[in-house]
Motif scaffolding. Structure first.
Motif, PDB file in Angstrom:
ATOM      1  N   HIS A  80     102.141  25.714  42.253  1.00 46.75           N
ATOM      2  CA  HIS A  80     103.421  25.507  42.921  1.00 46.75           C
ATOM      3  C   HIS A  80     103.361  26.054  44.350  1.00 46.75           C
ATOM      4  O   HIS A  80     102.478  25.684  45.097  1.00 46.75           O
ATOM      5  CB  HIS A  80     104.560  26.122  42.108  1.00 46.75           C
ATOM      6  N   ASP A  81     104.272  26.937  44.706  1.00 43.96           N
ATOM      7  CA  ASP A  81     104.315  27.499  46.060  1.00 43.96           C
ATOM      8  C   ASP A  81     103.703  28.893  46.125  1.00 43.96           C
ATOM      9  O   ASP A  81     103.952  29.634  47.072  1.00 43.96           O
ATOM     10  CB  ASP A  81     105.764  27.568  46.552  1.00 43.96           C
ATOM     11  N   THR A  82     102.880  29.265  45.132  1.00 41.97           N
ATOM     12  CA  THR A  82     102.340  30.618  45.050  1.00 41.97           C
ATOM     13  C   THR A  82     100.816  30.594  44.968  1.00 41.97           C
ATOM     14  O   THR A  82     100.241  29.766  44.274  1.00 41.97           O
ATOM     15  CB  THR A  82     102.900  31.340  43.808  1.00 41.97           C
ATOM     16  N   ALA A  83     100.195  31.513  45.696  1.00 41.92           N
ATOM     17  CA  ALA A  83      98.742  31.676  45.630  1.00 41.92           C
ATOM     18  C   ALA A  83      98.427  33.160  45.537  1.00 41.92           C
ATOM     19  O   ALA A  83      99.219  34.008  45.968  1.00 41.92           O
ATOM     20  CB  ALA A  83      98.076  31.081  46.866  1.00 41.92           C
ATOM     21  N   ARG A  84      97.275  33.454  44.968  1.00 42.10           N
ATOM     22  CA  ARG A  84      96.814  34.829  44.911  1.00 42.10           C
ATOM     23  C   ARG A  84      95.318  34.845  45.223  1.00 42.10           C
ATOM     24  O   ARG A  84      94.595  33.890  44.927  1.00 42.10           O
ATOM     25  CB  ARG A  84      97.090  35.474  43.561  1.00 42.10           C
ATOM     26  N   PHE A  85      94.883  35.947  45.841  1.00 45.79           N
ATOM     27  CA  PHE A  85      93.481  36.076  46.191  1.00 45.79           C
ATOM     28  C   PHE A  85      93.151  37.534  46.470  1.00 45.79           C
ATOM     29  O   PHE A  85      93.998  38.318  46.882  1.00 45.79           O
ATOM     30  CB  PHE A  85      93.118  35.221  47.411  1.00 45.79           C
ATOM     31  N   GLY A  86      91.903  37.874  46.247  1.00 43.24           N
ATOM     32  CA  GLY A  86      91.412  39.205  46.563  1.00 43.24           C
ATOM     33  C   GLY A  86      90.770  39.203  47.937  1.00 43.24           C
ATOM     34  O   GLY A  86      90.415  38.157  48.476  1.00 43.24           O
ATOM     35  N   TRP A  87      90.622  40.382  48.503  1.00 46.90           N
ATOM     36  CA  TRP A  87      90.017  40.533  49.827  1.00 46.90           C
ATOM     37  C   TRP A  87      89.386  41.910  49.931  1.00 46.90           C
ATOM     38  O   TRP A  87      89.675  42.809  49.142  1.00 46.90           O
ATOM     39  CB  TRP A  87      91.055  40.348  50.936  1.00 46.90           C
TER      40      TRP A  87
END
Length: 127
Positions: A80-87
């Motif tokens: 949808h309108d959400t993303a997640r990621f590590g850095w």
């Protein structure tokens, strides 16, 4: 179930471009491309809104960690309108990464960031 799209990948790429811009003009431009005008950024050390305040947080990170770059850690996951990621924050001279975290972003209709909720997983004691 992830429904990762180019939209999520593009938003994450713009996010890293903003965090890795080192010159004031480049930072301002990259933040404007990545965030919606009313966009926010919240992590344990900052809670800001708008392009100017987000740019100031990025500039402060560069002052505290000169010679470091933000790099993705793993894949971008989104739906949808959400993303997640590590850095991780990597020292270009020796490759060490003293800071690492995980961000969840919400996007507007144009794919720009409306909200970032950041989590710090690894922080040096001196930070």
């Amino acid at each position: 179930m992830s429904v990762n799209t180019d939209r999520h990948q593009t938003a994450a790429a713009r996010y890293f471009e903003a965090w890795n811009a080192t010159e004031p003009e480049a930072q301002s431009k990259a933040v404007a491309e990545a965030w919606a005008p009313e966009g926010t950024y919240t992590d344990p050390l900052a809670d800001v809104a708008g392009h100017a305040q987000i740019t100031a947080v990025i500039a402060a990170a560069h002052e505290q960690f000169p010679g470091f770059v933000f790099r993705p850690l793993g894949a971008v996951d989104g739906h949808h309108d959400t993303a997640r990621f590590g850095w991780e924050l990597v020292n270009e001279a020796d490759g060490s990464a003293p800071v690492a975290g995980f961000d969840v972003v919400t996007l507007d209709e144009e794919g720009r960031i409306r909200q970032v909720l950041g989590f710090l997983d690894r922080v040096p004691a001196s930070a």
